[in-house]
Write a protein that holds these residues in place. Structure first.
Motif, PDB file in Angstrom:
ATOM      1  N   SER A  28       7.137   0.370   2.167  1.00  0.00           N
ATOM      2  CA  SER A  28       7.843   1.424   1.195  1.00  0.00           C
ATOM      3  C   SER A  28       6.932   1.241   0.033  1.00  0.00           C
ATOM      4  N   ASN A  29       5.629   0.710   0.113  1.00  0.00           N
ATOM      5  CA  ASN A  29       4.894   0.890  -1.415  1.00  0.00           C
ATOM      6  C   ASN A  29       5.623   0.016  -2.168  1.00  0.00           C
ATOM      7  N   SER A  30       6.014  -1.248  -1.815  1.00  0.00           N
ATOM      8  CA  SER A  30       6.504  -2.192  -2.523  1.00  0.00           C
ATOM      9  C   SER A  30       5.179  -3.135  -3.038  1.00  0.00           C
ATOM     10  N   PHE A  31       5.473  -3.674  -4.296  1.00  0.00           N
ATOM     11  CA  PHE A  31       4.524  -4.648  -4.825  1.00  0.00           C
ATOM     12  C   PHE A  31       4.646  -6.057  -4.675  1.00  0.00           C
ATOM     13  N   PRO A  32       3.499  -6.622  -3.827  1.00  0.00           N
ATOM     14  CA  PRO A  32       3.486  -8.152  -3.819  1.00  0.00           C
ATOM     15  C   PRO A  32       2.657  -8.439  -5.115  1.00  0.00           C
ATOM     16  N   ARG A  33       2.711  -9.759  -5.448  1.00  0.00           N
ATOM     17  CA  ARG A  33       1.948 -10.282  -6.846  1.00  0.00           C
ATOM     18  C   ARG A  33       0.429  -9.717  -6.924  1.00  0.00           C
ATOM     19  N   LYS A  34      -0.261  -9.673  -5.672  1.00  0.00           N
ATOM     20  CA  LYS A  34      -1.726  -9.614  -5.790  1.00  0.00           C
ATOM     21  C   LYS A  34      -1.812  -8.004  -6.133  1.00  0.00           C
ATOM     22  N   LEU A  35      -1.099  -7.272  -5.601  1.00  0.00           N
ATOM     23  CA  LEU A  35      -1.155  -6.038  -5.847  1.00  0.00           C
ATOM     24  C   LEU A  35      -0.933  -5.432  -7.129  1.00  0.00           C
ATOM     25  N   LEU A  36       0.202  -6.172  -7.952  1.00  0.00           N
ATOM     26  CA  LEU A  36       0.441  -5.765  -9.245  1.00  0.00           C
ATOM     27  C   LEU A  36      -0.788  -6.206 -10.198  1.00  0.00           C
ATOM     28  N   ASP A  37      -1.382  -7.504  -9.819  1.00  0.00           N
ATOM     29  CA  ASP A  37      -2.287  -7.728 -10.421  1.00  0.00           C
ATOM     30  C   ASP A  37      -3.674  -6.780 -10.472  1.00  0.00           C
ATOM     31  N   ALA A  38      -3.809  -6.201  -9.231  1.00  0.00           N
ATOM     32  CA  ALA A  38      -4.925  -5.499  -9.079  1.00  0.00           C
ATOM     33  C   ALA A  38      -4.712  -4.088  -9.722  1.00  0.00           C
ATOM     34  N   LEU A  39      -3.488  -3.577  -9.819  1.00  0.00           N
ATOM     35  CA  LEU A  39      -3.253  -2.640 -10.478  1.00  0.00           C
ATOM     36  C   LEU A  39      -3.439  -2.534 -12.198  1.00  0.00           C
ATOM     37  N   THR A  40      -2.803  -3.687 -12.522  1.00  0.00           N
ATOM     38  CA  THR A  40      -3.175  -4.033 -14.057  1.00  0.00           C
ATOM     39  C   THR A  40      -4.527  -4.163 -14.240  1.00  0.00           C
ATOM     40  N   GLU A  41      -5.243  -4.914 -13.552  1.00  0.00           N
ATOM     41  CA  GLU A  41      -6.484  -4.925 -13.927  1.00  0.00           C
ATOM     42  C   GLU A  41      -7.324  -3.565 -13.898  1.00  0.00           C
ATOM     43  N   LYS A  42      -6.954  -2.653 -12.936  1.00  0.00           N
ATOM     44  CA  LYS A  42      -7.674  -1.189 -12.723  1.00  0.00           C
ATOM     45  C   LYS A  42      -7.202  -0.512 -13.999  1.00  0.00           C
ATOM     46  N   LEU A  43      -5.909  -0.489 -14.760  1.00  0.00           N
ATOM     47  CA  LEU A  43      -5.601   0.289 -15.751  1.00  0.00           C
ATOM     48  C   LEU A  43      -6.257  -0.415 -16.807  1.00  0.00           C
ATOM     49  N   ASN A  44      -6.477  -1.587 -17.229  1.00  0.00           N
ATOM     50  CA  ASN A  44      -7.223  -2.171 -18.241  1.00  0.00           C
ATOM     51  C   ASN A  44      -8.609  -1.931 -18.350  1.00  0.00           C
ATOM     52  N   GLU A  45      -9.162  -1.573 -17.101  1.00  0.00           N
ATOM     53  CA  GLU A  45     -10.539  -1.324 -16.895  1.00  0.00           C
ATOM     54  C   GLU A  45     -10.634   0.247 -17.463  1.00  0.00           C
ATOM     55  N   GLU A  60       0.737   6.058  -1.970  1.00  0.00           N
ATOM     56  CA  GLU A  60       0.279   6.577  -0.584  1.00  0.00           C
ATOM     57  C   GLU A  60       1.408   7.058   0.295  1.00  0.00           C
ATOM     58  N   GLY A  61       1.266   8.281   1.115  1.00  0.00           N
ATOM     59  CA  GLY A  61       2.394   8.576   1.829  1.00  0.00           C
ATOM     60  C   GLY A  61       3.046   9.793   1.646  1.00  0.00           C
ATOM     61  N   THR A  62       4.019  10.093   2.442  1.00  0.00           N
ATOM     62  CA  THR A  62       4.984  11.250   2.337  1.00  0.00           C
ATOM     63  C   THR A  62       6.636  10.629   1.887  1.00  0.00           C
ATOM     64  N   ALA A  63       6.712   9.210   1.993  1.00  0.00           N
ATOM     65  CA  ALA A  63       8.137   8.723   2.030  1.00  0.00           C
ATOM     66  C   ALA A  63       8.276   8.142   0.683  1.00  0.00           C
ATOM     67  N   ALA A  64       8.643   6.989   0.648  1.00  0.00           N
ATOM     68  CA  ALA A  64       8.962   6.324  -0.778  1.00  0.00           C
ATOM     69  C   ALA A  64       7.742   6.319  -1.445  1.00  0.00           C
ATOM     70  N   PHE A  65       8.024   6.457  -3.042  1.00  0.00           N
ATOM     71  CA  PHE A  65       7.064   6.304  -3.946  1.00  0.00           C
ATOM     72  C   PHE A  65       6.840   4.942  -3.883  1.00  0.00           C
ATOM     73  N   CYS A  66       7.862   4.041  -4.287  1.00  0.00           N
ATOM     74  CA  CYS A  66       7.795   2.581  -4.484  1.00  0.00           C
ATOM     75  C   CYS A  66       9.067   1.977  -4.412  1.00  0.00           C
ATOM     76  N   ALA A  67       9.180   0.955  -3.528  1.00  0.00           N
ATOM     77  CA  ALA A  67      10.528   0.091  -3.397  1.00  0.00           C
ATOM     78  C   ALA A  67      10.424  -1.206  -4.374  1.00  0.00           C
ATOM     79  N   GLY A  68       9.406  -1.252  -5.484  1.00  0.00           N
ATOM     80  CA  GLY A  68       9.899  -2.196  -6.159  1.00  0.00           C
ATOM     81  C   GLY A  68       9.144  -3.584  -5.681  1.00  0.00           C
ATOM     82  N   ALA A  69       9.542  -4.726  -5.945  1.00  0.00           N
ATOM     83  CA  ALA A  69       8.864  -5.995  -5.694  1.00  0.00           C
ATOM     84  C   ALA A  69       9.157  -6.184  -4.334  1.00  0.00           C
ATOM     85  N   SER A  70       8.137  -7.106  -3.744  1.00  0.00           N
ATOM     86  CA  SER A  70       8.019  -7.440  -2.626  1.00  0.00           C
ATOM     87  C   SER A  70       9.256  -8.585  -1.956  1.00  0.00           C
ATOM     88  N   PHE A  71       9.925  -8.233  -1.266  1.00  0.00           N
ATOM     89  CA  PHE A  71      11.076  -8.940  -0.644  1.00  0.00           C
ATOM     90  C   PHE A  71      10.599 -10.201  -0.021  1.00  0.00           C
TER      91      PHE A  71
END
Length: 256
Positions: A28-45, A60-71
């Motif tokens: 559900s487009n949740s965020f593990p730490r590696k993906l959080l870091d990648a998005l942060t780096e991209k925005l800084n770039e 991505e997709g048609t369901a959830a926008f973001c489920a928050g942190a990776s359980f």
């Protein structure tokens, strides 16, 4: 340009002076730490890219926008240092969004939970569909929306944030979210959503780039202490995630 790995993906496309950044994760487009870091780096770039005026942030997709942190990653936390490090990923992302020199337009196509609400709140302007309900469920799993609270309160007000936080199992619909100021505009479906976003961002990108940079600074005036504040909040979550209550609650959520 894309980052692809088992913990999610991040793709960036550039059309004239508009950059579209899309994140994806199978849970559900949740965020593990590696993906959080990648998005942060991209925005800084993109922030220092003189050829970019506007950023569209979407998932991505048609369901959830973001489920928050990776359980899965929350359950794997074994000490406070690991917990603080994980939640600092959201702190770093929100700080990157507020300090980014480009206007960030959010495309919220579906439900947002926890950190997903924080990301929507940290966008400078957000479009949504009627399916984009929101929920701050952190208290139900033994923690709280500590890191994202400043961004959420800044956008919808402390009273509305409190209402969401204490009613941790209740969804707020898009009418409520728009009325409180989280969403600037709500569309019937994703087709209309993309048409409106394309029109809005094309117009926005036609304005004086330096005026947009200066406007971005004004939009975020008064948040200069967030670099320290959000990391302090991450430490609170990092400690609470170790509690038996939270470990048991996360385990129950995963079984649902």
């Amino acid at each position: 340009m894309a980052l692809e790995n088992p913990t999610g993906s991040l793709t960036t496309t550039i059309d004239n002076t508009i950059a579209t950044v899309e994140f994806s994760h199978p849970a559900s487009n949740s965020f593990p730490r590696k993906l959080l870091d990648a998005l942060t780096e991209k925005l800084n770039e993109l922030s220092v890219n003189a050829g970019i005026s506007v950023i569209i942030l979407r998932s991505e997709g048609t369901a959830a926008f973001c489920a928050g942190a990776s359980f899965d990653e929350l359950l794997a936390v074994s000490n406070q240092e690991e917990g603080t490090q994980f939640f600092s990923g959201f702190a770093n992302l929100i700080n990157a969004m507020r300090k980014c020199s480009k206007i960030i337009v959010g495309r919220i196509h579906g439900k947002a939970v926890g950190g997903g609400v924080g990301i929507a709140a940290a966008c400078d302007y957000a479009f949504a569909t009627i399916d984009s309900s929101i929920k701050l469920s952190e208290l139900a799993i033994g923690i709280g929306p500590f890191v994202i609270e400043p961004a959420v309160s800044r956008k919808i007000g402390k009273t509305a944030m409190t209402e969401m936080t204490l009613a941790a199992t209740e969804w707020k619909n898009t009418d409520w979210a728009q009325d409180k100021g989280l969403y600037a505009k709500v569309l019937e479906n994703q087709v209309e959503l993309d048409i409106d976003i394309a029109h809005f961002t094309t117009k926005l990108a036609s304005y004086n780039p330096e005026a947009l940079v200066q406007m971005k600074k004004i939009i975020w005036e008064g948040t200069e202490d967030w670099d320290a504040l959000l990391l302090k909040r991450a430490a609170i979550s990092g400690e609470l995630v170790l509690s038996d209550f939270t470990k048991n609650a996360l385990g129950q959520f995963k079984k649902q």
